[in-house]
Design a protein around this motif. Structure first.
Motif, PDB file in Angstrom:
ATOM      1  N   PRO A 232      44.876  31.791  50.595  1.00 28.51           N
ATOM      2  CA  PRO A 232      43.800  31.088  49.891  1.00 28.51           C
ATOM      3  C   PRO A 232      42.947  31.985  49.015  1.00 28.51           C
ATOM      4  CG  PRO A 232      43.212  31.440  52.194  1.00 28.51           C
ATOM      5  CD  PRO A 232      44.637  31.887  52.040  1.00 28.51           C
ATOM      6  N   ARG A 233      42.976  33.304  49.245  1.00 30.58           N
ATOM      7  CA  ARG A 233      42.109  34.190  48.482  1.00 30.58           C
ATOM      8  C   ARG A 233      42.960  35.200  47.719  1.00 30.58           C
ATOM      9  NH1 ARG A 233      37.530  36.917  51.898  1.00 30.58           N
ATOM     10  NH2 ARG A 233      39.270  38.144  52.716  1.00 30.58           N
ATOM     11  N   PRO A 234      42.685  35.441  46.429  1.00 36.67           N
ATOM     12  CA  PRO A 234      43.496  36.384  45.662  1.00 36.67           C
ATOM     13  C   PRO A 234      43.253  37.823  46.097  1.00 36.67           C
ATOM     14  CG  PRO A 234      41.637  35.630  44.363  1.00 36.67           C
ATOM     15  CD  PRO A 234      41.625  34.815  45.620  1.00 36.67           C
ATOM     16  N   ALA A 235      44.231  38.665  45.835  1.00 36.22           N
ATOM     17  CA  ALA A 235      44.083  40.101  46.072  1.00 36.22           C
ATOM     18  C   ALA A 235      43.464  40.738  44.840  1.00 36.22           C
ATOM     19  CB  ALA A 235      45.441  40.721  46.372  1.00 36.22           C
ATOM     20  N   TYR A 236      42.613  41.729  45.058  1.00 39.26           N
ATOM     21  CA  TYR A 236      41.972  42.400  43.922  1.00 39.26           C
ATOM     22  C   TYR A 236      41.931  43.892  44.186  1.00 39.26           C
ATOM     23  CZ  TYR A 236      38.585  43.998  40.534  1.00 39.26           C
ATOM     24  OH  TYR A 236      37.983  44.692  39.529  1.00 39.26           O
ATOM     25  N   GLN A 237      42.422  44.677  43.233  1.00 32.63           N
ATOM     26  CA  GLN A 237      42.369  46.133  43.313  1.00 32.63           C
ATOM     27  C   GLN A 237      41.916  46.682  41.978  1.00 32.63           C
ATOM     28  OE1 GLN A 237      45.822  48.045  45.370  1.00 32.63           O
ATOM     29  NE2 GLN A 237      46.632  45.963  45.460  1.00 32.63           N
ATOM     30  N   GLN A 238      41.218  47.818  42.031  1.00 33.97           N
ATOM     31  CA  GLN A 238      40.749  48.472  40.808  1.00 33.97           C
ATOM     32  C   GLN A 238      40.913  49.974  40.966  1.00 33.97           C
ATOM     33  OE1 GLN A 238      36.391  48.827  39.388  1.00 33.97           O
ATOM     34  NE2 GLN A 238      37.160  47.053  38.258  1.00 33.97           N
ATOM     35  N   GLU A 239      41.535  50.605  39.977  1.00 31.41           N
ATOM     36  CA  GLU A 239      41.773  52.047  40.007  1.00 31.41           C
ATOM     37  C   GLU A 239      41.462  52.634  38.639  1.00 31.41           C
ATOM     38  OE1 GLU A 239      42.440  53.624  42.684  1.00 31.41           O
ATOM     39  OE2 GLU A 239      43.137  52.032  44.046  1.00 31.41           O
ATOM     40  N   THR A 240      41.376  53.985  38.585  1.00 35.04           N
ATOM     41  CA  THR A 240      41.108  54.707  37.346  1.00 35.04           C
ATOM     42  C   THR A 240      42.312  55.569  36.991  1.00 35.04           C
ATOM     43  OG1 THR A 240      38.751  54.775  37.860  1.00 35.04           O
ATOM     44  CG2 THR A 240      39.539  56.303  36.187  1.00 35.04           C
ATOM     45  N   THR A 241      42.695  55.580  35.720  1.00 38.72           N
ATOM     46  CA  THR A 241      43.866  56.338  35.296  1.00 38.72           C
ATOM     47  C   THR A 241      43.635  57.838  35.398  1.00 38.72           C
ATOM     48  OG1 THR A 241      43.114  56.215  32.993  1.00 38.72           O
ATOM     49  CG2 THR A 241      44.652  54.534  33.730  1.00 38.72           C
TER      50      THR A 241
END
Length: 639
Positions: A159-168
């Motif tokens: 029911p809930r989306p996955a979210y990830q954030q990274e820096t190159t």
């Protein structure tokens, strides 16, 4: 003359009728005058509390598995400030100092969270399959370091989306070994360059290259409705998490690539209403000015006299409206509740009460002193049961526009299972007990002017329905399926009824403590496939539900895909299939879907494509109507 007189009389009658209707409306929505005054109450000093306290450290352990039972390494489980990381076998283990809400960070998982209450506990989390992702970001001069890459993945199973954030890194690259399979929205952004967005399906290991260009400089001024420049807040564009700050002079600036965008401006304050604007950025245009005016409200503290600590936290909804408009956004907070009120004369409404607030009023009191209530104690298996409660007044006639429409209460039971719901007006109330394990509607209660004791509510007693859910495609048990059992004759007072999620391994849900009556039992993915069960004298019944043997896409002969504009379109169509016979055409843009007359998007308006996909992939098509756009025309396609 002989014809003008009847016409004149009729006209006068029509005017009088309209005046009467206006008078009736004004009488139905105009709030009451304050009887308790509108003085602010000194705010109590409250401390942040945890779910419970434990006598020293205790252990929490478990496993991280995919829906195919494969272990997943490197997943972080959060528990307060503690971070527990799964090993190669998917197991995590650690000591925590106090009770918490354990949850998987950044990934789509079931359960969403698990309450750890001070005992050594073992808990398994199921996550969507992993599709490792590598992203390379290029700028005008080559690989771009320190760019922000955001990944949002939607899976029909969770029911809930996955979210990830990274820096190159220095090579403009980022590795995301725990990216999850599903529908992917990938964005990359960097200072001074335009945001780049990609929509695609992530079905295995993948590598994507994102190119950032200088784009168009989008800038403007943000003011409040009283003309003041906003100092603080932010403006962001669709699909981006980075925000362009609003400076002291009320200005902002960001860069966008050519295309259609929606800009969101926020003052980051209770008394400032957020706003959005749709803009089209054309190629070759160096800059575009987009200004915002955000509505400013005044804040009013609201108290409920007659309820514990004068708190309105159990009353829903509480809202502040114009004196002539009966509805608005619910107010926030609990001690006290804080309402954002329009300028001029306004009304605080909620729980069947209303009170007018004038310009300059900083507080308002709703009077629940001359009311009744109910109390009781909940147990299961001879032990106090940790639960929540809800109560909804069944209206005698129509909806109470003056008092905010619904007369509803909700709150948590005490540790010993006791609860007390005060401030209830005389009349019939639908009372419900619920927890993460399910929902237990009780018999309607006729509330008088005193507090009635319902005694002990034993959820082990009463009828029992064992629901076995089977995957129609594989014949295996189907876990995490939402099940409902609606008791007939409850009307609109309790549209949800008993229910819960099937066990992730066995695919079974036990519905206990059921009142006598006739129940419609069904799976949310098959809302029209209802099994009728008659519960009498605590009888026990077993029902087997089967999910669709094939999805609506398979049954109706069409496929969907996300195009370059981010629209969900019909990409393939079998000319001999049911969808083609119903009038669906290749290239149609899917805007919405209804199931059994219910607009699914009203449940999740921010995730229209995801909700549409879920229906297409998880139902057999019974009672489904698609809303499509074709050559600028809107069409309903019943399947």
């Amino acid at each position: 003359m002989t014809t003008s007189r009847p016409v004149a009389i009729a006209a006068i009658g029509l005017v009088l009728l309209l005046c009467g209707l206006v008078g009736l409306y004004l009488g139905a929505v105009r709030p009451d005058e304050p009887t308790l005054g509108n003085e602010k109450k000194e705010r109590p000093v409250t401390e942040r509390t945890t779910l419970a306290t434990s006598a020293g450290a205790f252990t929490i352990a478990g496993r991280i598995l995919t829906s195919e039972d494969d272990p997943v390494e490197g997943v972080v489980v959060g528990c307060n400030d503690d971070r527990l990381v799964s090993g190669p076998d998917g197991r995590f283990r650690g000591e925590v100092e106090r009770s918490c809400m354990a949850h998987v960070r950044n990934l789509a998982a079931m359960p969403l969270n698990h309450i750890v209450e001070g005992e050594n506990e073992e808990v398994d989390f199921v996550v969507a399959p992993v599709c490792p992702l590598t992203v390379k970001v290029l700028g005008p001069d080559g690989p771009l370091a320190d760019a922000t890459v955001s990944v949002r993945v939607f899976s029909t199973e969770f029911p809930r989306p996955a979210y990830q954030q990274e820096t190159t890194d220095a090579d403009g690259q980022v590795e995301m070994p725990l990216a999850q399979c599903g529908r992917l929205t990938l964005s990359a952004e960097a200072d001074g360059l335009a945001l780049s967005v990609l929509h695609t399906e992530l079905e295995g290991s993948a590598h994507h290259t994102m190119t950032l260009v200088r784009g168009t400089r989008v800038h403007g001024t943000v003011r409040s409705s009283d003309g003041e420049l906003l100092d603080g807040g932010s403006v962001r564009a669709t699909y981006t998490q980075a925000k362009a700050p609003i400076g002291p002079d009320g200005t902002y600036e960001l860069r966008l690539a050519p295309g259609d965008w929606r800009l969101y401006a926020s003052g980051h304050a209770l008394d400032i209403l957020d706003a959005s604007r749709d803009v089209t950025v054309l190629a070759g245009i160096p800059e575009l000015q987009v200004d915002f005016t955000l509505m400013r409200y005044r804040l009013v503290d609201v108290y409920c006299a007659g309820l514990p600590e004068d708190s309105c936290k159990t009353v829903f909804p509480v809202m502040c409206t114009s004196s002539l408009v009966p509805v608005a956004e619910p107010c926030r907070g609990a001690e006290p509740t804080v309402c954002a009120c329009p300028t001029g004369e306004a009304a605080i409404r909620g729980g069947g009460r209303s009170v007018s607030v004038e310009t300059g009023d900083e507080a308002a009191w709703l009077d629940f002193t001359a009311t009744g209530g109910v109390r009781g104690r909940v147990e299961r298996d001879d032990a106090p049961f940790r639960c929540s409660y809800g109560a909804l007044r069944i209206p005698d006639v129509g909806m109470d526009l003056i008092g905010g429409g619904l007369h509803a209460r909700s709150g948590r039971c005490e540790e010993d299972g006791t609860f007390e719901i005060l401030g209830l007006d005389p009349g019939r109330w639908a009372v419900e007990i619920y927890s993460r394990d399910g929902r237990w509607p009780q018999d309607d209660v006729l509330v008088q002017a005193d507090v009635q004791d319902l005694g002990t509510i034993d959820l082990s007693d009463g009828g029992r329905i064992t629901v076995e859910v089977v995957d129609g495609l594989t014949g295996e048990p189907a876990g995490w399926e939402p099940i409902a059992a609606n008791r007939r004759g409850r009307g609109s007072a309790n549209p949800i009824g008993a229910g819960g999620m099937s066990d992730p391994d066995a695919g079974v849900l036990e519905l206990t403590g059921l009142q006598d009556g006739t129940y419609d039992v069904f799976c949310a993915s098959q809302p029209l496939d209802r099994h009728v069960v008659h519960v009498t004298d605590g009888s026990h019944h077993t029902v087997q539900l089967t999910t669709g043997e094939g999805s609506l896409l398979d049954e109706q002969g069409f496929a969907v895909a996300t195009d370059e504009s981010g629209d969900l379109v019909v990409s393939e169509l079998d000319p001999d299939g049911g969808a083609a016979d119903a009038g669906l055409a290749s290239g149609d843009i899917l805007l919405g879907v209804t199931v059994a007359g219910i607009d699914v998007l009203s449940w999740a308006p921010s995730f229209s494509d995801e909700a549409t996909r879920w229906v297409l992939e998880n139902t057999d098509g019974s009672g489904v109507v698609l809303v499509v756009e074709r050559e600028d025309a809107l069409l309903d396609i019943p399947l």
